[in-house]
Design a protein around this motif. Structure first.
Motif, PDB file in Angstrom:
ATOM      1  N   VAL A  64       3.464  17.163  -5.356  1.00 37.65           N
ATOM      2  CA  VAL A  64       1.955  16.989  -4.327  1.00 37.65           C
ATOM      3  C   VAL A  64       1.724  18.081  -4.103  1.00 37.65           C
ATOM      4  O   VAL A  64       2.394  18.785  -4.164  1.00 37.65           O
ATOM      5  CB  VAL A  64       1.652  15.907  -3.167  1.00 37.65           C
ATOM      6  CG1 VAL A  64       1.214  15.839  -3.087  1.00 37.65           C
ATOM      7  CG2 VAL A  64       2.296  14.287  -3.988  1.00 37.65           C
ATOM      8  N   ARG A  90       0.778   7.176  -6.717  1.00 37.80           N
ATOM      9  CA  ARG A  90      -0.561   6.976  -6.987  1.00 37.80           C
ATOM     10  C   ARG A  90      -0.721   8.524  -7.139  1.00 37.80           C
ATOM     11  O   ARG A  90      -0.965   9.855  -8.120  1.00 37.80           O
ATOM     12  CB  ARG A  90      -1.945   7.181  -5.810  1.00 37.80           C
ATOM     13  CG  ARG A  90      -2.089   5.833  -6.300  1.00 37.80           C
ATOM     14  CD  ARG A  90      -3.694   5.761  -6.461  1.00 37.80           C
ATOM     15  NE  ARG A  90      -4.549   4.476  -6.377  1.00 37.80           N
ATOM     16  CZ  ARG A  90      -5.119   3.863  -5.960  1.00 37.80           C
ATOM     17  NH1 ARG A  90      -4.691   3.291  -4.450  1.00 37.80           N
ATOM     18  NH2 ARG A  90      -5.436   2.272  -6.163  1.00 37.80           N
ATOM     19  N   LEU A  91       0.394   9.062  -6.024  1.00 35.86           N
ATOM     20  CA  LEU A  91       0.726  10.408  -5.738  1.00 35.86           C
ATOM     21  C   LEU A  91       1.577  11.089  -6.962  1.00 35.86           C
ATOM     22  O   LEU A  91       1.686  11.882  -6.610  1.00 35.86           O
ATOM     23  CB  LEU A  91       1.449  10.981  -4.759  1.00 35.86           C
ATOM     24  CG  LEU A  91       0.337  10.474  -3.163  1.00 35.86           C
ATOM     25  CD1 LEU A  91       1.384  10.882  -2.252  1.00 35.86           C
ATOM     26  CD2 LEU A  91      -1.025  11.849  -3.215  1.00 35.86           C
ATOM     27  N   GLU A 110       1.017  -1.306  -0.461  1.00 33.52           N
ATOM     28  CA  GLU A 110       0.374  -0.359  -0.010  1.00 33.52           C
ATOM     29  C   GLU A 110       1.334   1.006   0.052  1.00 33.52           C
ATOM     30  O   GLU A 110       0.521   2.522  -0.521  1.00 33.52           O
ATOM     31  CB  GLU A 110      -1.032  -0.490   1.313  1.00 33.52           C
ATOM     32  CG  GLU A 110      -2.087  -0.980   1.222  1.00 33.52           C
ATOM     33  CD  GLU A 110      -3.121  -1.573   2.093  1.00 33.52           C
ATOM     34  OE1 GLU A 110      -4.271  -1.694   2.508  1.00 33.52           O
ATOM     35  OE2 GLU A 110      -2.372  -0.967   3.398  1.00 33.52           O
ATOM     36  N   ASN A 111       1.492   1.178   1.233  1.00 33.55           N
ATOM     37  CA  ASN A 111       3.407   2.679   0.413  1.00 33.55           C
ATOM     38  C   ASN A 111       3.380   2.781  -0.469  1.00 33.55           C
ATOM     39  O   ASN A 111       3.515   4.023  -1.022  1.00 33.55           O
ATOM     40  CB  ASN A 111       4.051   2.343   1.696  1.00 33.55           C
ATOM     41  CG  ASN A 111       3.718   2.656   2.801  1.00 33.55           C
ATOM     42  OD1 ASN A 111       3.988   4.009   3.027  1.00 33.55           O
ATOM     43  ND2 ASN A 111       3.299   1.467   4.029  1.00 33.55           N
ATOM     44  N   LEU A 164       0.376   4.235  -2.755  1.00 34.36           N
ATOM     45  CA  LEU A 164       0.512   5.236  -3.135  1.00 34.36           C
ATOM     46  C   LEU A 164       1.013   5.935  -2.858  1.00 34.36           C
ATOM     47  O   LEU A 164       0.666   7.515  -3.695  1.00 34.36           O
ATOM     48  CB  LEU A 164       0.599   5.676  -1.314  1.00 34.36           C
ATOM     49  CG  LEU A 164       0.112   7.111  -0.576  1.00 34.36           C
ATOM     50  CD1 LEU A 164      -1.114   7.684  -0.720  1.00 34.36           C
ATOM     51  CD2 LEU A 164       1.341   6.605   0.670  1.00 34.36           C
ATOM     52  N   VAL A 165       2.476   6.348  -2.807  1.00 37.49           N
ATOM     53  CA  VAL A 165       3.479   6.792  -4.269  1.00 37.49           C
ATOM     54  C   VAL A 165       3.275   7.002  -5.443  1.00 37.49           C
ATOM     55  O   VAL A 165       3.101   7.961  -5.782  1.00 37.49           O
ATOM     56  CB  VAL A 165       5.051   6.175  -3.667  1.00 37.49           C
ATOM     57  CG1 VAL A 165       6.036   7.296  -3.744  1.00 37.49           C
ATOM     58  CG2 VAL A 165       5.127   6.594  -1.781  1.00 37.49           C
ATOM     59  N   ASP A 200      -4.507  14.660  -5.465  1.00 40.68           N
ATOM     60  CA  ASP A 200      -3.528  14.371  -4.692  1.00 40.68           C
ATOM     61  C   ASP A 200      -4.487  13.939  -2.854  1.00 40.68           C
ATOM     62  O   ASP A 200      -4.786  13.289  -2.641  1.00 40.68           O
ATOM     63  CB  ASP A 200      -2.620  15.238  -4.566  1.00 40.68           C
ATOM     64  CG  ASP A 200      -2.023  15.185  -5.806  1.00 40.68           C
ATOM     65  OD1 ASP A 200      -2.063  14.423  -6.609  1.00 40.68           O
ATOM     66  OD2 ASP A 200      -1.001  16.482  -6.135  1.00 40.68           O
ATOM     67  N   MET A 218       7.932  15.593  -3.362  1.00 44.16           N
ATOM     68  CA  MET A 218       7.609  14.895  -4.006  1.00 44.16           C
ATOM     69  C   MET A 218       6.476  16.016  -4.916  1.00 44.16           C
ATOM     70  O   MET A 218       5.910  16.905  -4.452  1.00 44.16           O
ATOM     71  CB  MET A 218       6.150  13.695  -4.263  1.00 44.16           C
ATOM     72  CG  MET A 218       7.237  12.321  -3.447  1.00 44.16           C
ATOM     73  SD  MET A 218       6.597  11.114  -2.619  1.00 44.16           S
ATOM     74  CE  MET A 218       5.360  11.040  -4.184  1.00 44.16           C
TER      75      MET A 218
END
Ligand SMILES: Nc1ncnc2c1ncn2[C@@H]1O[C@H](COP(=O)(O)OP(=O)(O)OP(=O)(O)O)[C@@H](O)[C@H]1O
Ligand SMILES: [Mg+2]
Lengths: 279, 254
Positions: free
Chosen positions: B98, A109-110, A102-103, A106-107, B8, B96
């Motif tokens: 974001v 997706r970001l 999941e970590n 998550l990254v 985000d 990042m």
């Protein structure tokens, strides 16, 4: 991309200064890092390595001087800089409540990647975390956490990677794995700036070594260039002993790709019984 | 960068909602204290309290209890934000591409969802204890709107606390005075039984306006000017707290 652009340094640091209150940490740092190279930033505790890395990754603003990543200024165009870098900080920054997988998702997706799930699975495999992928990162050992941390930084293949003491706290095998990853990155054209306290790490990995001392880069060159600074070597005959690292690796089984000296038979025999006990 | 702000925020809110789901005790704990208070007031103290309204004491009490629920629930937002900052994950996000605002908004949205779940639980217990309402659908929606605004306003205060705290305890301690405010309002007893100075404070602090509005909405009575006073307070606190939180975030991240 034109030839001229590819000759431009991936990182360009000019006269960077940073103080915290009265403490002048960086006092005019100059550094160029060529694309696709590995540069090790050496310095004792408190020399300002982390501070420099944080300036380059747009987390803190310098008091003076300029720094750019792929020609983008870290102060004026932080958004562009963040698109081409990734930071693995000195202390692992993983989400302990989420699983390893999941970590990574998550990254991904970001970073707005197309297929986050696949990216995550690929990286889990690459960092030998596939079996642990479904477990919460909070249950990981220090080394696993660090590997996950580095894997999270590589999501989306950023062209410039900052690794702040990537192998501190790792066992010799994990260290060697991280080294292999770093070499692989550089082979693929990624620029790597890493900080370290370990001279052997710098020797093993870096194309160039920069030494940060009293707020400036006091030396910057290849290992050979740095060695040439010392008086010419004198020839002495010294018995070659296996290093503790060789012994450790022989005991726990996987000498991996150490290109150091092979372990002598006597040492291996002497070590064998202890190895049995360890199992 | 702003084009990604919504995505985000959604991704990061998904992450912190997962945190809430994995420790559902935070939602239960949020609901337990208000429920205990409700039991105490309804079954122990309530008999001695004359609200002068003629309705049941649960009906009188519930709006205040809901506000206490939210006031204690937002403490988890400062707590989670504080842990994120300490664990370095915020630094990772900030290095990042974001959207900057997403980090805070994700926590705010998570707080909203978690608190609405707790509030629903407490309303459920209230119904079991005899809470009855004549509210129309419109009145229910208005009450929901007020509770959402109240939650947002307090959550942004919680964000300020989480950003400024130096210890975990400090991060959640800010909510104690918020939990206490309803006691010095019309939430439990009519203000006209209080000594003059206290009554003056109680009548002029935001909780009384909000409680009176919710009570009127639930009772299906006209809300009068209370609702405008309540909205003015809530929007005012919301705007100030949000600006404060954003400024604190910028300052901290320099
Ligand atoms: N936010 C801050 N506020 C005050 N002082 C700071 C801050 N960040 C760093 N310093 C100080 O600046 C100096 C350099 O710190 P930095 O972390 O960059 O060193 P480092 O070379 O990474 O050290 P280490 O090898 O121990 O990681 C230290 O003396 C540190 O205490
Ligand atoms: Mg450091």
């Amino acid at each position: 991309m034109s030839v001229d652009l590819s000759l431009e340094p991936a990182l360009r640091v000019r006269g960077i200064e940073k103080s915290f209150g009265d403490l002048r940490v960086l006092r005019g740092v100059d550094l160029d890092v060529a694309p696709g190279s590995i540069v090790a930033l050496l310095g004792s505790n408190g020399a300002g390595k982390t501070t420099l890395v944080r300036i380059l990754s747009t987390l803190v603003a310098p008091d003076a001087g300029t720094a750019s990543v792929h020609g983008h200024d870290v102060v004026d165009q932080p958004g562009r800089v963040r698109e081409s870098i990734s930071l693995t900080g000195q202390f692992a920054a993983v989400d302990e409540v989420l699983t390893g997988r999941e970590n990574l998702v998550l990254v991904a997706r970001l970073r707005h990647l197309r297929d986050p799930e696949r990216v995550a699975d690929d990286l889990l495999a690459r960092f030998s975390l596939t079996d642990a992928g479904a477990r919460r990162a909070g249950t990981y050992s220090g080394g696993m956490r660090r590997r996950l941390d580095i894997a999270m930084s590589l999501v989306g293949n950023p062209p410039v990677v900052f690794l702040d003491e990537p192998t501190t706290g790792l066992d010799p095998q994990s260290r060697i794995e991280v080294w292999a990853t770093v070499r692989e990155l550089a082979r693929g054209g990624t620029t790597v700036l890493l900080t370290t306290q370990y001279l052997d790490e710098a020797e093993q990995l870096a194309d160039r070594i920069a030494i940060l001392h009293r707020g400036t880069i006091v030396q910057d060159g290849t290992l050979a260039e740095l060695k040439a600074l010392l008086p010419p070597a004198t020839v002495e005959y010294v018995e070659k002993q296996p290093s503790l690292e060789d012994v450790f690796l022989a005991l726990v089984g996987d000498a991996g790709d150490t290109d150091g000296t092979p372990v002598t038979p006597t040492t291996t025999e002497a070590a064998q019984p202890a190895g049995e006990e360890l199992r | 960068m702003t084009t990604h702000a919504l995505t985000d925020t959604r991704v990061l809110a998904g992450r912190s909602l997962r945190h809430v789901l994995r420790s559902p005790d935070t939602i239960i704990t949020t609901a337990v204290t208000p429920v205990a208070l409700m039991l105490l007031f309804v079954y122990v103290l309530g008999g001695a309290i004359d609200t002068g309204t003629g309705g049941s004491y649960v009906d009188y009490l519930l709006p205040g209890i809901l506000l206490i629920t939210v006031a204690s629930g937002v403490a988890y937002t400062s707590y989670r934000l504080f842990l994120d900052l300490q664990g370095g994950i915020v630094e990772r996000f900030r290095s990042m591409p974001v959207a900057r605002s997403s980090v805070l908004w994700a926590h705010v949205l998570t707080s909203l969802v978690a608190n609405l779940v707790s509030v629903t639980l407490v309303v459920g217990v209230g119904l079991l204890l005899g809470f009855r309402t004549d509210a129309s659908v419109g009145a229910w929606l208005a009450a929901l709107g007020i509770i959402v605004l109240f939650t947002l306003a307090l959550t942004w205060l919680a964000v300020v606390a989480g950003l400024s705290a130096r210890t975990v305890d400090g991060a959640s301690a800010f909510s104690y005075p918020l939990i206490f405010l309803p006691f010095v309002s019309s939430a439990f007893v009519p203000t006209d039984t209080m000594p003059t100075a206290v009554a003056w404070f109680a009548e002029n602090q935001p909780v009384t306006a909000v409680v009176d509005t919710l009570r009127a909405l639930f009772a299906g009575q006209p809300v009068g000017s209370d609702i405008w006073l309540a909205l003015a307070w809530l929007v005012g606190i919301l705007v100030v707290a949000q600006a404060w939180a954003v400024a604190t975030y910028r300052r901290r991240m320099r």
